[in-house]
Motif scaffolding. Structure first.
Motif, mmCIF file in Angstrom:
data_model
loop_
_atom_site.group_PDB
_atom_site.id
_atom_site.type_symbol
_atom_site.label_atom_id
_atom_site.label_comp_id
_atom_site.label_asym_id
_atom_site.label_seq_id
_atom_site.Cartn_x
_atom_site.Cartn_y
_atom_site.Cartn_z
ATOM 1 N N THR A 60 -0.411 3.792 -14.312
ATOM 2 C CA THR A 60 0.620 3.787 -15.360
ATOM 3 C C THR A 60 2.000 4.062 -14.765
ATOM 4 O O THR A 60 3.000 3.402 -15.084
ATOM 5 C CB THR A 60 0.286 4.851 -16.425
ATOM 6 N N GLN A 61 2.052 5.039 -13.851
ATOM 7 C CA GLN A 61 3.332 5.423 -13.235
ATOM 8 C C GLN A 61 3.899 4.290 -12.386
ATOM 9 O O GLN A 61 5.096 4.011 -12.398
ATOM 10 C CB GLN A 61 3.142 6.675 -12.380
ATOM 11 N N VAL A 62 2.997 3.594 -11.645
ATOM 12 C CA VAL A 62 3.448 2.479 -10.804
ATOM 13 C C VAL A 62 4.065 1.384 -11.659
ATOM 14 O O VAL A 62 5.130 0.831 -11.334
ATOM 15 C CB VAL A 62 2.274 1.938 -9.965
ATOM 16 N N ASN A 63 3.415 1.057 -12.756
ATOM 17 C CA ASN A 63 3.950 0.021 -13.654
ATOM 18 C C ASN A 63 5.295 0.445 -14.261
ATOM 19 O O ASN A 63 6.222 -0.367 -14.387
ATOM 20 C CB ASN A 63 2.941 -0.299 -14.756
ATOM 21 N N ASN A 64 5.396 1.724 -14.647
ATOM 22 C CA ASN A 64 6.656 2.236 -15.203
ATOM 23 C C ASN A 64 7.778 2.174 -14.169
ATOM 24 O O ASN A 64 8.923 1.780 -14.459
ATOM 25 C CB ASN A 64 6.495 3.676 -15.695
ATOM 26 N N ASP A 65 7.431 2.566 -12.944
ATOM 27 C CA ASP A 65 8.438 2.543 -11.871
ATOM 28 C C ASP A 65 8.908 1.123 -11.599
ATOM 29 O O ASP A 65 10.103 0.871 -11.364
ATOM 30 C CB ASP A 65 7.874 3.160 -10.578
ATOM 31 N N PHE A 66 7.980 0.199 -11.620
ATOM 32 C CA PHE A 66 8.337 -1.194 -11.356
ATOM 33 C C PHE A 66 9.297 -1.725 -12.433
ATOM 34 O O PHE A 66 10.288 -2.405 -12.140
ATOM 35 C CB PHE A 66 7.085 -2.044 -11.274
ATOM 36 N N ASP A 67 9.028 -1.378 -13.684
ATOM 37 C CA ASP A 67 9.917 -1.796 -14.781
ATOM 38 C C ASP A 67 11.316 -1.189 -14.614
ATOM 39 O O ASP A 67 12.330 -1.871 -14.820
ATOM 40 C CB ASP A 67 9.328 -1.375 -16.136
ATOM 41 N N ALA A 68 11.353 0.096 -14.228
ATOM 42 C CA ALA A 68 12.645 0.779 -14.048
ATOM 43 C C ALA A 68 13.441 0.145 -12.913
ATOM 44 O O ALA A 68 14.656 -0.071 -13.022
ATOM 45 C CB ALA A 68 12.420 2.265 -13.765
ATOM 46 N N ILE A 69 12.709 -0.174 -11.816
ATOM 47 C CA ILE A 69 13.389 -0.773 -10.655
ATOM 48 C C ILE A 69 13.926 -2.161 -11.012
ATOM 49 O O ILE A 69 15.019 -2.550 -10.613
ATOM 50 C CB ILE A 69 12.438 -0.828 -9.443
ATOM 51 N N LYS A 70 13.141 -2.928 -11.783
ATOM 52 C CA LYS A 70 13.606 -4.255 -12.198
ATOM 53 C C LYS A 70 14.888 -4.147 -13.020
ATOM 54 O O LYS A 70 15.831 -4.920 -12.818
ATOM 55 C CB LYS A 70 12.513 -4.963 -13.020
ATOM 56 N N ASN A 71 14.949 -3.189 -13.940
ATOM 57 C CA ASN A 71 16.153 -3.001 -14.754
ATOM 58 C C ASN A 71 17.352 -2.594 -13.896
ATOM 59 O O ASN A 71 18.468 -3.086 -14.069
ATOM 60 C CB ASN A 71 15.908 -1.946 -15.835
ATOM 61 N N PHE A 72 17.110 -1.669 -12.969
ATOM 62 C CA PHE A 72 18.200 -1.205 -12.086
ATOM 63 C C PHE A 72 18.724 -2.352 -11.215
ATOM 64 O O PHE A 72 19.932 -2.520 -11.043
ATOM 65 C CB PHE A 72 17.698 -0.060 -11.205
ATOM 66 N N ASP A 122 -5.362 12.004 -24.405
ATOM 67 C CA ASP A 122 -4.675 13.264 -24.703
ATOM 68 C C ASP A 122 -3.838 13.748 -23.509
ATOM 69 O O ASP A 122 -2.715 14.238 -23.665
ATOM 70 C CB ASP A 122 -5.674 14.349 -25.102
ATOM 71 N N LYS A 123 -4.398 13.602 -22.333
ATOM 72 C CA LYS A 123 -3.652 14.026 -21.136
ATOM 73 C C LYS A 123 -2.426 13.121 -20.913
ATOM 74 O O LYS A 123 -1.373 13.567 -20.471
ATOM 75 C CB LYS A 123 -4.552 14.005 -19.913
ATOM 76 N N ARG A 124 -2.626 11.820 -21.230
ATOM 77 C CA ARG A 124 -1.489 10.926 -21.098
ATOM 78 C C ARG A 124 -0.401 11.298 -22.100
ATOM 79 O O ARG A 124 0.799 11.270 -21.784
ATOM 80 C CB ARG A 124 -1.938 9.492 -21.321
ATOM 81 N N LEU A 125 -0.829 11.656 -23.316
ATOM 82 C CA LEU A 125 0.131 12.102 -24.318
ATOM 83 C C LEU A 125 0.847 13.374 -23.872
ATOM 84 O O LEU A 125 2.052 13.539 -24.071
ATOM 85 C CB LEU A 125 -0.561 12.327 -25.658
ATOM 86 N N LEU A 126 0.063 14.268 -23.261
ATOM 87 C CA LEU A 126 0.670 15.501 -22.750
ATOM 88 C C LEU A 126 1.687 15.188 -21.648
ATOM 89 O O LEU A 126 2.771 15.764 -21.586
ATOM 90 C CB LEU A 126 -0.405 16.439 -22.186
ATOM 91 N N ALA A 127 1.291 14.249 -20.778
ATOM 92 C CA ALA A 127 2.216 13.854 -19.699
ATOM 93 C C ALA A 127 3.484 13.248 -20.289
ATOM 94 O O ALA A 127 4.598 13.512 -19.816
ATOM 95 C CB ALA A 127 1.541 12.867 -18.757
ATOM 96 N N ASP A 128 3.299 12.412 -21.349
ATOM 97 C CA ASP A 128 4.462 11.833 -22.011
ATOM 98 C C ASP A 128 5.344 12.909 -22.621
ATOM 99 O O ASP A 128 6.584 12.842 -22.546
ATOM 100 C CB ASP A 128 4.021 10.855 -23.100
#
Length: 982
Positions: free
Chosen positions: A571-583, A681-687
């Motif tokens: 999940t984090q890798v995909n999020n990072d990739f999206d952020a890098i694309k926007n930047f 639940d853990k993902r929600l907590l992380a969010d």
């Protein structure tokens, strides 16, 4: 000859000729041969006036005049002219005047006779034998005529019969008494008015210019008592080139010393006047007794330069203006660049409305006088209109934007021409039609009432025009202008940066709000933790139920955690990739803009080719960086895919491993469901943690941005204090004139209040709680920066917290930008002789503004002023304006329209232009022009000629001044102790 009034010319006051009565060392075979060399050398050295000197006689003067009068007919042995046309023109205009050298008794305590020179107006030469030479006797009662001196020689040498020898012996021993000369001058006013007495150094042989008068005063006790004091009081000038003498007789003995001040100046002037009768000029001459000495500098002694007409009236000016009318130096005084001088002006008037004769201007002070509606201001305006830098400037127009003078209505074919000293011509018609650049672009034009209007404006409402004027004058200097431009650039950047930070602040604020809204949609953290704990316990129970050992359960849990971590990482890798694309997308846009900026702005306006080429080479970094950014996304995508592939493989292996621990299908499904629930639940907590961390980080960013905003606010304030400090070197230039300009940082409270009130909710009147928004606060009030910043910060906080009511028509960001706008300004507080400009009378303030315009201007281009005396009392004109003009005309050409005699006479105007309109004041004139002009110097003087029908030509310039200008005669009487107005 060109007539531009009083102009600098070389004068030689002390020149002996062949046949001189004493120490004749001339070797010429004849007087004609001598005068040929005499006038050749005078022409070559440009000596415009010569004092033909002899002891007790004017015979050699008369021979010089005779030779000059026949200069055009002087031929060599072959019948060819001895002088060329240029020499003839020059020699004919040389002013020759008699210098009779006398020796006086009694001798000083060192046994020296005192040498006295009598300079005569050539107009009374014919009467000198009767009125001068035959009226003076020596101690033996012998007349100072040729016969008397011969008789005196006979009394000394009774056995000698040679008449010429007896005359020479008489000359060698003849001396007169000071009282004899004093009584003669006191009894004959006409003689006194046409003679100047010049005292030379005491000497046994009569040579002057070798000893210091100043040393005599300082080192010979009693030398100013009795006879010596009488001689100096009788004298009008001193023969000396010694700098101490020059300073002493001008009353400026201590000028240049560290302790010199105005009081010392007054005291020294008074001492000289008390001791010698008046301030006096120092003069020099070559004192030639051989042909080789004619008009040559002797022992380093320079030439005498006189600023006057070539006549006796002009010569008298040196006694009336001993400091400004005479200079002893090699080069022409008062040097001004040709490109900064107007040489002549001329009306182009086919219908003879205006005089078409060129009017020549003096490099120093030119005044235009005349009766009402005589064309004074029209002439000045025509000059300004023709060469003023901005021909569309409001200064050249009335308040309704119409022309001050519509020349085309006066004469349809009107034109005007200005010629610079360098010979460059500019016509008004070309300026109007072709927008020609001005030949003297830096001239200053001050129309009638301009100074008064500036001075009269209410300081609170209209201080801007005056403050802008002062600022513009201060920054006329190249270095000062660059400093101010850099300052403006910096505060402008600060303004943009501050507004960008404000935008960023509210963007961040908005992001915090969005994150907060998102956070509110999430589950409760405690509920999630409790659910995870319960489900984890349930999985543990299920695994125990299906018979797994403790070791297996332990491995199961470990594998389960790895699987959860794997999912989180994906999940984090995909999020990072999206952020890098926007930047990257934003970065590509920025780099693209920079490339365009580089190409369109710098490279199109750069100056030196080597700088442009260097920049082209080094700025390729933009292109390579852009290419790298463009390719980065693809390489990152490849990298991300590699990471995800590895994670997918790991996930598959972990799932297979977990399968080993699940026997029962039902339990297996349940465990899977619980695992999914825990994972979610853990993902929600992380969010939740991420959202909370983001909010906290954004809040920290918000605080930092606020600090940056107010740091920039303070930085801008410091820029104002710095520029004021840096420009002190310019404002200090005026302190010598009694004028003080103190730069201060001010805050435009009025502007802030007006703008903030426009966007405030007036029903709640929140603005009443802030001292900087009080109605009584004015723009020029003293500024306490700490108070202002505290109040601005409080306004900022209250507006953000919505504790300050604003209008529904505006937004909080817009109001914040209004509050934080740069309301600082550099204010230049002007003081003259301890009075602040805003507290002065209108007239005095007008004069001070004039001082500023002239004194602060770094340009030395001409200044044109129309009636600067308006609203000034006569005392202010005499003490302030006149003194200032006398000083500043030495630095730049000044042209003034005036009706005040003190400006004309006491400012010692070099060139007076008299204007006349036909039919005005019931004066009839034969001039063919409706508007006519004549010009000349103050010393241009002759009484009205009844047979002259042209009114301008009917009398001298001095008589026009007395006739036209109010108080003219009184001004002359006060200034000129030897001028006659009965």
């Amino acid at each position: 000859m060109i007539n531009c009034g009083s102009d600098w010319k070389k004068w030689d006051f002390h020149v002996h000729t062949k046949g001189t009565n004493k120490n004749d060392q001339f070797t010429s075979k004849s007087m004609d041969e001598f005068f040929y060399q005499f006038f050749k050398k005078a022409s070559a050295n440009k000596i415009s006036a010569i004092g033909i000197t002899d002891y007790f006689s004017i015979e050699m003067y008369q021979k010089a005049i005779d030779y000059q009068n026949k200069i055009e007919s002087r031929m060599d042995s072959n019948g060819q002219p001895l002088f060329n046309n240029e020499e003839i023109d020059f020699i004919k205009n040389i002013f020759l005047f008699p210098n009779v050298e006398l020796r006086m008794m009694p001798a000083t305590d060192k046994g020296r006779l005192i040498n006295i020179h009598c300079l005569f107006n050539p107009k009374i030469v014919e009467s000198l034998e009767h009125d001068f030479f035959s009226k003076i006797k020596n101690q033996d009662d012998k007349l100072m005529t040729r016969q008397g001196i011969t008789d005196y020689g006979k009394s000394l040498y009774p056995n000698t019969t040679d008449t010429n020898l007896l005359y020479k012996k008489g000359i060698e021993n003849y001396a007169i008494n000071i009282d004899t000369l004093k009584k003669l001058l006191n009894s004959n006013r006409a003689l006194k008015d046409n003679m100047l007495v010049v005292v030379s150094n005491s000497s046994t042989d009569g040579a002057s210019g070798t000893q210091k008068h100043y040393d005599l005063f300082e080192n010979e006790p009693g030398s100013l008592d009795g006879i010596r004091k009488s001689i100096y009081c009788l004298s009008d000038a001193i023969f000396s080139s010694n700098c101490k003498d020059i300073k002493y007789f001008l009353g400026k003995k201590s000028v240049g010393s560290e302790t010199y001040n105005e009081q010392m100046c007054r005291d020294e002037r008074n001492e000289v006047i008390r001791s010698t009768g008046s301030l006096k000029p120092c003069l020099v001459g070559c004192d030639a007794h051989t042909e080789s000495d004619l008009f040559e500098k002797k022992e380093g002694i320079a030439f005498t330069w006189i600023k006057a007409d070539l006549n006796f009236e002009g010569l008298k000016q040196v006694c009336l203006e001993p400091e400004q009318r005479v200079k002893i130096q090699n080069e022409r005084p008062d040097f001004k660049e040709e490109k900064l001088l107007i040489n002549k002006v001329q009306f182009i008037s086919p219908n003879n409305i205006f005089s078409t004769k060129p009017i020549y201007l003096n490099p120093n002070l030119n005044v235009i006088i005349g009766g009402k509606s005589s064309g004074k201001s029209i002439l000045l305006y025509a000059i300004a209109k023709t060469i003023y830098e901005d021909t569309e400037s409001s200064i050249l127009k009335n308040e309704d934007k119409s022309e001050l003078y519509d020349f085309k209505k006066i004469e349809s074919e009107f034109d005007f021409e200005v010629t610079s000293k360098g010979g460059i011509i500019q016509r008004l018609s070309n300026r109007n039609q072709y927008a020609e650049n001005s030949i003297i672009p830096e001239i200053k034009y001050i129309p009638q009432n301009y100074l008064v209007k500036l001075a009269e404006k209410d300081m609170d409402k209209t201080s801007n025009p005056l403050n802008k004027l002062v600022r513009r004058l201060i920054t006329e200097n190249i270095e000062a202008k660059k400093l101010y431009e850099n300052f403006l650039s910096t505060v402008t950047k600060n303004d943009k940066s501050r507004n960008s930070l404000i935008d960023l602040y509210f963007q961040t604020h908005s992001e915090i709000d969005e994150l907060g809204k998102d956070l509110k949609t999430k589950s409760n953290k405690d509920v999630l933790n409790n659910n995870i704990q319960t489900n984890s316990k349930r999985i543990e129970e299920l695994t125990q139920h299906i018979g797994l050992s403790k070791e297996q359960i332990k491995k199961y849990k470990k594998t389960q955690k790895k699987l959860e971590a794997n999912n989180v990482k994906k999940t984090q890798v995909n999020n990072d990739f999206d952020a890098i694309k926007n930047f990257n997308s934003e970065l590509e846009q920025i780099i693209s803009s920079l490339k365009k900026l580089k190409k369109n702005n710098f490279l199109s306006s750069s100056g030196l080719p080597e700088i442009e080429n260097y920049y082209k080479e080094t700025s390729t970094i933009f292109d390579s960086f852009y290419d790298k950014i463009y390719k980065l996304e693809d390489s990152l995508k490849s990298k991300i895919n590699g990471i995800l592939t590895t994670l997918d493989t790991e996930e598959k292996e972990l799932n297979q491993e977990i399968q080993l621990y699940s026997q029962n299908e039902e339990e297996k499904k349940l465990i899977e469901q619980l695992k999914v629930s825990i994972f979610n639940d853990k993902r929600l907590l992380a969010d939740l943690d991420k959202l909370t961390e983001s909010i906290d980080a954004k809040k920290q960013d918000l605080d930092k941005i606020k600090v940056q905003i107010f740091d920039l606010y303070s930085a801008s304030y410091r820029e104002y204090t710095n520029i004021i400090e840096n420009l002190k070197v310019r404002t200090n230039e005026l302190k010598k004139d009694g004028l003080s300009i103190e730069g201060k940082v001010k805050f435009n409270f009025t502007n802030l209040r007006k703008k903030l009130l426009d966007v405030s909710d007036k029903r709640t009147a929140s603005y009443r709680d802030y001292s900087i928004l009080k109605e009584e606060k004015k723009s020029i009030d003293e500024l306490d920066y700490d108070v202002v910043r505290t109040e601005i910060e409080r306004l900022f906080t209250k507006i953000i917290e919505k504790d300050y009511a604003i209008s529904s028509r505006t937004t909080i960001p817009d109001v914040i930008k209004i509050v934080l706008n740069d309301y600082f300004f550099d204010y230049w507080e002007i003081t003259y002789k301890n009075d602040k400009l805003g507290e002065m009378s209108t007239g005095k303030a007008s004069f001070v503004i004039l001082m500023l315009i002239i004194g602060l201007s770094s340009s030395k281009a001409p200044i044109l002023i129309d009636q600067p005396e308006d609203n000034l009392d006569n005392r202010s004109i005499t003490t302030d304006l006149v003194h200032y003009l006398r000083e500043k005309k030495l630095e730049r050409q000044i042209i003034i329209v005036t009706h005040n005699a003190n400006i004309v006479v006491n400012a010692d105007a070099e060139n007076i232009i008299v204007a006349n309109q036909k039919g005005q004041n019931n004066d009839n004139t034969s001039s063919p022009f409706q508007f006519d002009y004549i010009n000349g110097s103050i010393e241009n003087s002759f009484d009205r000629k009844d047979n002259e029908a042209d009114i301008l030509k009917s009398m001298g310039i001095r008589q026009h001044i007395a006739d036209i200008v109010e108080g003219g005669k009184e001004a002359f009487k006060k200034r000129e102790r030897k001028y006659r107005f009965n």
